[in-house]
Design an enzyme around this catalytic site. Sequence first.
Site, mmCIF file in Angstrom:
data_model
loop_
_atom_site.group_PDB
_atom_site.id
_atom_site.type_symbol
_atom_site.label_atom_id
_atom_site.label_comp_id
_atom_site.label_asym_id
_atom_site.label_seq_id
_atom_site.Cartn_x
_atom_site.Cartn_y
_atom_site.Cartn_z
ATOM 1 N N ASP A 195 -20.749 -25.282 -21.765
ATOM 2 C CA ASP A 195 -21.120 -25.366 -20.409
ATOM 3 C C ASP A 195 -22.526 -24.936 -20.271
ATOM 4 O OD1 ASP A 195 -21.415 -25.553 -17.598
ATOM 5 O OD2 ASP A 195 -19.506 -24.460 -17.350
HETATM 6 C C1 NOJ Z 1 -22.211 -25.555 -14.555
HETATM 7 C C2 NOJ Z 1 -20.929 -25.647 -14.547
HETATM 8 O O1 NOJ Z 1 -19.839 -25.057 -14.963
HETATM 9 C C3 NOJ Z 1 -20.155 -27.233 -15.021
HETATM 10 O O2 NOJ Z 1 -18.899 -27.375 -14.410
HETATM 11 C C4 NOJ Z 1 -21.197 -28.355 -14.680
HETATM 12 O O3 NOJ Z 1 -20.500 -29.305 -15.202
HETATM 13 C C5 NOJ Z 1 -22.539 -27.928 -15.370
HETATM 14 N N1 NOJ Z 1 -23.217 -26.684 -14.737
HETATM 15 C C6 NOJ Z 1 -23.416 -28.946 -15.312
HETATM 16 O O4 NOJ Z 1 -24.031 -29.134 -14.061
#
Ligand code: NOJ
Length: 733
Positions: A290
């Site tokens: 993530d």
């Molecule tokens: C952080 C988030 O936790 C995740 O769900 C998301 O897909 C990514 N950012 C990309 O934007």
Amino acid sequence: MKQKLILLCLFSLIQFSLFAQNGIIIYKQKDAPIEARIKDLMSKMTLKEKILQLNQYIGGYNNNANNIAELIRTIPPEIGSLIYFDADPVWRNSIQKKAMEESRLGIPILFGFDVIHGYRTVYPVSLAQACSWNPELVTQAAAIAAKEAKLSGIDLAFSPMLDVARDGRWGRVTEGYGEDPYTNAVFGVATVKGYQGKDLSDPYSIAACLKHYVGYSRSEGGRDYHSSEISRQSLWETYLVPFEACVKAGAASVMSAFNDISGVPASANHYTLTQVLKDQWKFDGFVVSDWGALTKLIAQGVAKDKKEAGLKAFNAGVDMDMYDNIYFEYLEELLNEKKISMVKIDDAVSRVLRVKFRLGLFDNPYTEIVSEHDRYLHPESKIIAQKLAAESMVLLKNNSKTLPIKSSVKQIALIGPIAKDTANIIGGWEGHGKSADVESIYEGMVKEFGKNVVLNYAKGCDFDSTDESGFREAVLAAAKSDLILVCVGEKLRWTGENASRSTLALPAIQEKLVFELKKTGKPIVLILSNGRPIELIRLEPQVDAIVEMWQPGICGGTALAQILSGKINPSGKLSITFPLTTGQIPIYYDMRQSGEPNSGKYQDIPTDPQYWFGHGLSYTTFEYGAIKLSSEKIKKTEKLIAQVEVSNTGDVAGRETVLWYISDPACSISRPMKELKYFEKKELARGEKLVFRFEIDPERDLSYTDENGNRILESGDFYVIINNQKTKFEIIE
Ligand code: NOJ
């Protein structure tokens, strides 16, 4: 047959190694087997080129408040992937052209984006989608989202979110399919099917990314990004369940989560990422971290610096680094120091390339250019959006048949901050959805009730403030009306990432507005629009009926209005329990059995929640016959058929979902009180009787998982449960 297939594979491999000897570039051959293409390409790549495949950078305008980033202006043409925040296929194609033509080997870039509940045609939030109990409709919606995204330059959607969530304080509860592992599995698979279609290389398929692997929703106190305390038993029983189902359904990628799992961060967790996902489940796609999850390993206290963070994540099984650029900076150094192996780099790179080959990106790297008009918001897509919105809405209360609205009602007071809202009911993570596309409740009501009913609108109050000056106008509107519709709820950023709340109650001003309206003595219908369960202990007694409309996306206005008019009979049932008060959390239907089921109650409030998982009313009545079993005793290897006849005994047609649970009263471990194993939704005409059927497969439905993921089936008594009925049967050796 099998032998023929093996011979065919061998033949094509020999054929393609001959091609190689003849100087034909195998990885560019569309018809060559994917594994041969990967092998050939990898044999030509330098270490730098390989490492670049393992990085994901950012491209396009970024409007995500939590993930603001310096845009990468000079994108290396060898980069593995980009998060593409914009929606301009021409821009994407120009970047892709650089990759295809300016890099030595012409490896296409993979463009990812947060497609969560629609791209431009925005559907209800995922938590609501699960309340429809209609996975086929969810698949259709996901397929439309995939097509809109693909035509905008997206190859990879960062969803479905499969975090089984039992704490409504956690803002991300809205992004998943509620509190039950099986429901998350079914709707997760439905979404994967919609995105990936029959084949990833189909023109409008995009790759799914299962997130957040794993245990993120268990963060303590519902505080986002915080630690999670999860035993191996619960991990297997609850949190891994939907991931396993979606990996088996062929999901192309997985995102490692921010949280730790009892001390070991999910993005540095060798057990979950490698032992379970890659070794046990044989997942052959890639794992992306993530956003910033690698850097977070430092703050989480398991890495002293970025280099060590990269080392831990990489060796645990994270193949691609989202945003941090740590792999780009340190993997070569770590390899030279022999802290990571070339075998592992090759494995990670081949996983990334495999997804690109499967998507057909090497053969069709560019996005087809069609006008925005042809890309988005097709009438058929909006029909699906409206259908899904209607099926997701849940009639929570309906005293004295307040709903549907009677023809004697000539004036309706339409009150509350949600009544004319178009900015919030779309729901968070709205992709490229626009408030201008959103149909408000007011607009839906005008369309549905037309000139037959006068709508007396008053906002009453804001979402959260202390300004009560609008109450007077609201009360006046209510006083001249026959019925009050009071529309309250949450703003869209009150849920989603980094949006935890300490209470599930609505802000005091909204509750106060309802109390003021109650003084008029007029019947009140409470309309809720929110992304989490709401604490209704004070509001519920004030009102005659409650409709949970959730954040329905762009087509919720008419869907709601048609439920209110009776044109649509509500059929949604809750995918998450609504606690009576926030203090009851955690409360969910499949809690483990208590040693004293009738004791251990709260002294100050009832112990039951406001509404259990599965609650939802209809305008008709359904009567259930007795559960009939094909046998009372079966062997472990046999199947058991459970059936129930359901009759529509009311005045109108309706849809009923039968939720089939099982329970195991005596087992080697204490199991949940009951576990959902199957559901089925059917339309029943007035007076119609239909049989609902559940084929129990003991191995699949009655076994439990131990802390290593082994399924164990014990003989003994079990119950099959629907509504308030339970029927015993026995499993014999
Ligand atoms: C952080 C988030 O936790 C995740 O769900 C998301 O897909 C990514 N950012 C990309 O934007």
